[in-house]
Write an enzyme that holds these catalytic residues in place. Structure first.
Site, PDB file in Angstrom:
ATOM      1  N   ARG A 152       0.829  -1.221   0.000  1.00 53.33           N
ATOM      2  CA  ARG A 152       0.000   0.000   0.000  1.00 53.33           C
ATOM      3  C   ARG A 152       0.858   1.263   0.000  1.00 53.33           C
ATOM      4  NH1 ARG A 152      -2.135  -3.568  -1.046  1.00 53.33           N
ATOM      5  NH2 ARG A 152      -3.926  -4.630  -0.164  1.00 53.33           N
TER       6      ARG A 152
ATOM      7  N   GLU B 134      -5.020   4.105   6.640  1.00 54.67           N
ATOM      8  CA  GLU B 134      -4.705   3.951   5.218  1.00 54.67           C
ATOM      9  C   GLU B 134      -5.143   5.181   4.395  1.00 54.67           C
ATOM     10  OE1 GLU B 134      -5.664   0.104   3.161  1.00 54.67           O
ATOM     11  OE2 GLU B 134      -6.660   1.434   1.742  1.00 54.67           O
TER      12      GLU B 134
ATOM     13  N   SER C  38     -11.036  -0.274   3.833  1.00 59.11           N
ATOM     14  CA  SER C  38     -10.197  -0.595   5.010  1.00 59.11           C
ATOM     15  C   SER C  38      -9.598   0.696   5.546  1.00 59.11           C
ATOM     16  CB  SER C  38      -9.055  -1.523   4.605  1.00 59.11           C
ATOM     17  OG  SER C  38      -9.574  -2.676   4.003  1.00 59.11           O
TER      18      SER C  38
HETATM   19  C1  LIG Z   1     -15.522   0.183  -0.237  1.00 59.55           C
HETATM   20  C2  LIG Z   1     -14.048   0.355  -0.505  1.00 59.55           C
HETATM   21  C3  LIG Z   1     -13.254  -0.751  -0.714  1.00 59.55           C
HETATM   22  C4  LIG Z   1     -11.884  -0.611  -0.981  1.00 59.55           C
HETATM   23  N1  LIG Z   1     -11.122  -1.739  -1.195  1.00 59.55           N
HETATM   24  C5  LIG Z   1      -9.807  -1.622  -1.455  1.00 59.55           C
HETATM   25  C6  LIG Z   1      -9.008  -2.790  -1.682  1.00 59.55           C
HETATM   26  O1  LIG Z   1      -9.498  -3.916  -1.688  1.00 59.55           O
HETATM   27  N2  LIG Z   1      -7.686  -2.620  -1.929  1.00 59.55           N
HETATM   28  C7  LIG Z   1      -7.110  -1.391  -1.976  1.00 59.55           C
HETATM   29  O2  LIG Z   1      -5.901  -1.314  -2.205  1.00 59.55           O
HETATM   30  N3  LIG Z   1      -7.851  -0.275  -1.757  1.00 59.55           N
HETATM   31  C8  LIG Z   1      -9.166  -0.345  -1.507  1.00 59.55           C
HETATM   32  N4  LIG Z   1      -9.917   0.784  -1.275  1.00 59.55           N
HETATM   33  C9  LIG Z   1      -9.267   2.099  -1.306  1.00 59.55           C
HETATM   34  C10 LIG Z   1      -9.395   2.854  -2.647  1.00 59.55           C
HETATM   35  O3  LIG Z   1     -10.421   2.295  -3.429  1.00 59.55           O
HETATM   36  C11 LIG Z   1      -8.105   2.828  -3.458  1.00 59.55           C
HETATM   37  O4  LIG Z   1      -7.058   3.384  -2.708  1.00 59.55           O
HETATM   38  C12 LIG Z   1      -8.234   3.602  -4.774  1.00 59.55           C
HETATM   39  O5  LIG Z   1      -7.095   3.398  -5.565  1.00 59.55           O
HETATM   40  C13 LIG Z   1      -8.425   5.114  -4.564  1.00 59.55           C
HETATM   41  O6  LIG Z   1      -8.760   5.673  -5.816  1.00 59.55           O
HETATM   42  P1  LIG Z   1      -9.445   7.082  -5.924  1.00 59.55           P
HETATM   43  O7  LIG Z   1      -9.474   7.456  -7.360  1.00 59.55           O
HETATM   44  O8  LIG Z   1     -10.730   7.091  -5.218  1.00 59.55           O
HETATM   45  O9  LIG Z   1      -8.371   7.999  -5.165  1.00 59.55           O
HETATM   46  P2  LIG Z   1      -8.681   9.262  -4.253  1.00 59.55           P
HETATM   47  O10 LIG Z   1      -9.294   8.811  -2.974  1.00 59.55           O
HETATM   48  O11 LIG Z   1      -9.397  10.303  -5.024  1.00 59.55           O
HETATM   49  O12 LIG Z   1      -7.196   9.757  -3.964  1.00 59.55           O
HETATM   50  C14 LIG Z   1      -6.315   9.004  -3.153  1.00 59.55           C
HETATM   51  C15 LIG Z   1      -4.936   9.685  -3.178  1.00 59.55           C
HETATM   52  O13 LIG Z   1      -4.394   9.595  -4.489  1.00 59.55           O
HETATM   53  C16 LIG Z   1      -4.126  10.903  -5.016  1.00 59.55           C
HETATM   54  N5  LIG Z   1      -4.480  10.860  -6.438  1.00 59.55           N
HETATM   55  C17 LIG Z   1      -5.699  10.640  -6.990  1.00 59.55           C
HETATM   56  N6  LIG Z   1      -5.599  10.621  -8.327  1.00 59.55           N
HETATM   57  C18 LIG Z   1      -4.296  10.847  -8.616  1.00 59.55           C
HETATM   58  C19 LIG Z   1      -3.557  10.955  -9.825  1.00 59.55           C
HETATM   59  N7  LIG Z   1      -4.137  10.838 -11.016  1.00 59.55           N
HETATM   60  N8  LIG Z   1      -2.215  11.208  -9.758  1.00 59.55           N
HETATM   61  C20 LIG Z   1      -1.605  11.346  -8.558  1.00 59.55           C
HETATM   62  N9  LIG Z   1      -2.250  11.260  -7.381  1.00 59.55           N
HETATM   63  C21 LIG Z   1      -3.575  11.009  -7.418  1.00 59.55           C
HETATM   64  C22 LIG Z   1      -5.009  11.860  -4.214  1.00 59.55           C
HETATM   65  O14 LIG Z   1      -4.441  13.152  -4.187  1.00 59.55           O
HETATM   66  C23 LIG Z   1      -4.990  11.178  -2.853  1.00 59.55           C
HETATM   67  O15 LIG Z   1      -3.805  11.517  -2.174  1.00 59.55           O
HETATM   68  C24 LIG Z   1     -11.296   0.676  -1.030  1.00 59.55           C
HETATM   69  C25 LIG Z   1     -12.114   1.803  -0.830  1.00 59.55           C
HETATM   70  C26 LIG Z   1     -13.474   1.655  -0.569  1.00 59.55           C
HETATM   71  C27 LIG Z   1     -14.333   2.874  -0.395  1.00 59.55           C
END
Ligand SMILES: Cc1cc2nc3c(=O)[nH]c(=O)nc-3n(C[C@H](O)[C@H](O)[C@H](O)COP(=O)(O)OP(=O)(O)OC[C@H]3O[C@@H](n4cnc5c(N)ncnc54)[C@H](O)[C@@H]3O)c2cc1C
Length: 336
Positions: A166, A332, A236
């Site tokens: 992660r 996380e 998580s």
């Molecule tokens: C119900 C649920 C289940 C989940 N299950 C998992 C799982 O099984 N495994 C897992 O690893 N994660 C899981 N996650 C966490 C999450 O889905 C991941 O971390 C996902 O990759 C976040 O994507 P996002 O676009 O929503 O990022 P955001 O929440 O919008 O951003 C997260 C971070 O990334 C940065 N960011 C966003 N886009 C970019 C970009 N293009 N370039 C640079 N930085 C950027 C943001 O500034 C922020 O710091 C889960 C979340 C939820 C709500």
């Protein structure tokens, strides 16, 4: 040039934890040129710029005095691969799950264990998303990102990304890089990864397909995790703690049955969810926020609490788990 900035931007609909949040300005990045224009405009006005994808791994502050840019660069293409692997490239603004579904539909296995993870393609490398025995790094070829310090687009190899559990170079340097596209490598022939609880029964099937694994992962996840659309959450909330083997041994001697997973030499990974549940906090409510009744690792926000409410609950959980088990949990999601 017309301004890209939208004033007093509401981020409530753009975070899965449903924290009420606003940004002085919002914007949507639809291509690399727009990103460069936005960088220039934010600089001209002396405003900080931050990126948001699907908002599924963040705990937002109520007010951000800067520009929040939503990543919206689209496009998925299957590139000429080799006999050993297919190469797929996707814009950072594509929805991760849609990319997984599309590749599986096209007969390209490799991403199915990562189905149903919310968020965008561009954020997937930030925390090296992982689930069911596979992580992004296992399928990664390269990505392109804008380096806000060097003011140029750069290509990152797997080594450059410094992926870990992660974690990545992007997480280590918040705000420095904006990922614009990601290229994945899907090995041929496809070999299923089924050695994870929930999928192991599929191993007994004579002809398991990527589609079958995909459907099983989607179903298992839906049965285990609360749906953020109806019960706001960020998945998580704590990392599974990695502790020295001696600490894990002592804990398991006191609590036989505590889950333990392999980690680097001399270390063991514990289950954060198990620790929280055993500390008596599953289903615990604290004002507008709480711990899911379904899964102790998930914090929920039915009352639309703020970043402060979520932080207070996280601190309470950390203190209780540490007092009970001597293990410190680290969150996380990113507080920003
Ligand atoms: C119900 C649920 C289940 C989940 N299950 C998992 C799982 O099984 N495994 C897992 O690893 N994660 C899981 N996650 C966490 C999450 O889905 C991941 O971390 C996902 O990759 C976040 O994507 P996002 O676009 O929503 O990022 P955001 O929440 O919008 O951003 C997260 C971070 O990334 C940065 N960011 C966003 N886009 C970019 C970009 N293009 N370039 C640079 N930085 C950027 C943001 O500034 C922020 O710091 C889960 C979340 C939820 C709500």
């Amino acid at each position: 040039m017309t301004s890209l900035l939208i004033p007093d931007f509401d981020l409530g609909p753009h975070n899965t934890l449903a924290v009420p949040a606003r940004s002085r300005f919002g914007a949507v990045v639809t291509d690399k040129g727009v990103l460069e224009q936005l960088v220039a405009e934010a600089e001209e006005r002396g405003l900080p710029l931050r990126m948001l994808g699907g908002g599924s791994n963040v705990v937002l502050s109520s007010q951000f005095e800067g520009v929040t840019a939503l990543m919206g660069i689209k496009g998925i293409s299957v590139l000429d691969g080799t006999a050993e692997a297919a190469l797929v490239e996707a814009g950072a603004g594509e929805t991760w799950h849609d990319l997984v579904a599309q590749t599986v539909r096209q007969g390209l296995g490799g991403l199915e264990n990562l189905a149903a993870i919310p968020g965008t393609v561009g954020a997937a490398p930030v925390q090296n998303i992982g689930a069911y025995g596979v992580e992004l790094a296992d399928r990664f070829e390269q990505l392109e990102a804008y380096d806000h310090e060097k003011r140029m687009f750069r290509v990152f190899s797997r080594e450059d990304c410094r992926f870990a559990y992660r974690d990545s170079v992007f997480k280590a340097h918040p705000g420095r890089f904006t990922v614009v596209s990601v290229r994945l490598r899907l090995p041929r022939p496809w070999v299923p990864v089924l050695n994870y609880a929930g999928l192991s029964t599929l191993g007994a099937e004579r002809e398991v397909s990527a589609e079958r694994v995909f459907e099983t992962v989607v179903a298992v996840r839906a049965s285990k995790l609360p749906d953020w659309r109806t019960l706001p959450n960020a998945g998580s909330f704590f990392h599974n703690p990695v502790v020295p083997v001696a600490v894990a041994d002592a804990l398991i001697a006191r609590h036989p049955g505590a889950p333990r997973y392999p980690a680097a030499e001399g270390f063991a990974k514990l289950s954060a969810g198990w620790l929280i549940e055993r500390a008596g906090l599953k289903g615990h409510r604290q004002g507008p926020v709480g711990v899911s009744e379904q899964h102790a690792l998930v914090l929920v926000n039915p009352g639309h609490g703020t970043q402060e409410d979520v932080a207070a609950l996280a601190r309470h959980i950390q203190a209780k788990v540490e007092a009970e088990f001597g293990v410190r949990l680290t969150p996380e999601p990113i507080f920003m």
